[in-house]
Design an enzyme around this catalytic site. Structure first.
Site, PDB file in Angstrom:
ATOM      1  N   TYR A  79      10.621   5.496  -5.939  1.00  0.00           N
ATOM      2  CA  TYR A  79       9.622   6.337  -6.599  1.00  0.00           C
ATOM      3  C   TYR A  79      10.254   7.005  -7.803  1.00  0.00           C
ATOM      4  O   TYR A  79      11.411   7.424  -7.768  1.00  0.00           O
ATOM      5  CB  TYR A  79       9.108   7.408  -5.627  1.00  0.00           C
ATOM      6  CG  TYR A  79       8.355   8.532  -6.303  1.00  0.00           C
ATOM      7  CD1 TYR A  79       7.041   8.352  -6.735  1.00  0.00           C
ATOM      8  CD2 TYR A  79       8.962   9.766  -6.536  1.00  0.00           C
ATOM      9  CE1 TYR A  79       6.354   9.376  -7.375  1.00  0.00           C
ATOM     10  CE2 TYR A  79       8.280  10.796  -7.169  1.00  0.00           C
ATOM     11  CZ  TYR A  79       6.982  10.591  -7.587  1.00  0.00           C
ATOM     12  OH  TYR A  79       6.307  11.604  -8.229  1.00  0.00           O
ATOM     13  N   ALA A 145      19.421   7.655  -6.468  1.00  0.00           N
ATOM     14  CA  ALA A 145      19.335   6.204  -6.315  1.00  0.00           C
ATOM     15  C   ALA A 145      20.024   5.511  -7.485  1.00  0.00           C
ATOM     16  O   ALA A 145      20.083   6.044  -8.598  1.00  0.00           O
ATOM     17  CB  ALA A 145      17.868   5.770  -6.242  1.00  0.00           C
ATOM     18  N   ILE A 159      19.966   5.046 -12.928  1.00  0.00           N
ATOM     19  CA  ILE A 159      19.998   5.968 -11.786  1.00  0.00           C
ATOM     20  C   ILE A 159      18.773   6.876 -11.807  1.00  0.00           C
ATOM     21  O   ILE A 159      18.106   7.021 -12.834  1.00  0.00           O
ATOM     22  CB  ILE A 159      21.282   6.822 -11.791  1.00  0.00           C
ATOM     23  CG1 ILE A 159      21.342   7.784 -13.003  1.00  0.00           C
ATOM     24  CG2 ILE A 159      22.514   5.917 -11.780  1.00  0.00           C
ATOM     25  CD1 ILE A 159      20.766   9.156 -12.778  1.00  0.00           C
ATOM     26  N   CYS A 176      13.892   2.331  -0.570  1.00  0.00           N
ATOM     27  CA  CYS A 176      15.053   1.437  -0.509  1.00  0.00           C
ATOM     28  C   CYS A 176      15.069   0.602   0.763  1.00  0.00           C
ATOM     29  O   CYS A 176      16.120   0.115   1.189  1.00  0.00           O
ATOM     30  CB  CYS A 176      16.350   2.218  -0.658  1.00  0.00           C
ATOM     31  SG  CYS A 176      16.429   3.133  -2.213  1.00  0.00           S
TER      32      CYS A 176
END
EC number: 2.3.1.181
Length: 226
Positions: A79, A145, A159, A176
């Site tokens: 997201y 992430a 990222i 994920c």
């Protein structure tokens, strides 16, 4: 004094995804051709989901909740939205020994270093991509992430660090691909740290110089509208 070739740009407001992707791909090609400087581009997106190359259809739990974009980066569903700092990292790995493992480790160290400036002990976990923090009761939550792609040894994508997003928006996906209830998502705000984006960017900039080296400020990219 020679200025570093890596540029650092910050876009204000919310940046639509498709023009951002088009810019990234064009800039990566220009870097590979020796026609543009490397770039770290900081932005926020409106609420949306992206699917990496390993995404499974069953992990998109609410397909009508927000726009969904297929992307060539590694990883599964994630997201993006307001309150989350996205940084797209366009670096020439040929200039860095074509060492992909070292590049990913440097991205991890960058994010861990940024978190540390707010007193947060974050780290990596075997078998789970991204940067994580320990919570009570044996839980672990992801705070950042990582999902990148290489083309002609130039990286793009990058990222996403949760500063103060609406964490309920992650409920429309299995983030994920991890459905184990022991593993969730968190943010600086969720951990009790009220940080505005400008202050977080200062921390991110300092941590970058420690992980990768100096950068120079540049204007935000001008995007072609959808």
């Amino acid at each position: 004094m020679t200025l570093p070739n890596v540029e650092w740009a910050v876009s204000p407001g919310l940046t639509p995804y498709q023009p951002a992707l088009a810019f990234m791909e064009a800039r990566a090609a220009a870097i590979a051709a020796g026609e543009a400087n490397e770039l770290v581009w900081l932005l926020e997106h409106p609420p949306l989901y992206t699917a990496g190359t390993s995404a499974k259809a069953g992990d998109l739990l609410s397909p009508d909740r927000f726009p969904v974009y297929e992307t060539g980066r590694g990883g599964e569903y994630t997201y993006h939205g307001p309150g989350q700092r996205v940084a797209y990292v366009m670096l020439d790995l040929t200039r860095r020994g074509r060492d992909v493992r070292k590049f990913i480790q440097s991205l991890e160290n960058w994010l861990i270093g940024a978190a540390a400036q707010f007193g947060i002990k974050a780290g990596i976990r075997d078998g789970r991509v991204g940067v994580w923090v320990d919570r009570s009761g044996g839980r672990e939550d992801k705070i950042a992430a990582i999902g990148v792609r290489l083309r002609r040894w130039v990286s793009f994508h990058g990222i996403a660090f949760n500063v103060d997003p609406d964490l309920s928006h992650f409920g429309g996906i299995t983030p994920c691909g991890i459905s184990d209830p022991r593993f969730g998502v968190t943010s600086l705000a969720d951990l009790g740290h009220t940080v505005d984006m400008a202050d977080f960017d200062t921390a991110l900039h300092l941590a970058w110089t420690e992980a990768f080296g100096p950068v120079r400020r540049a204007d935000a990219p001008e995007l072609v509208p959808d």
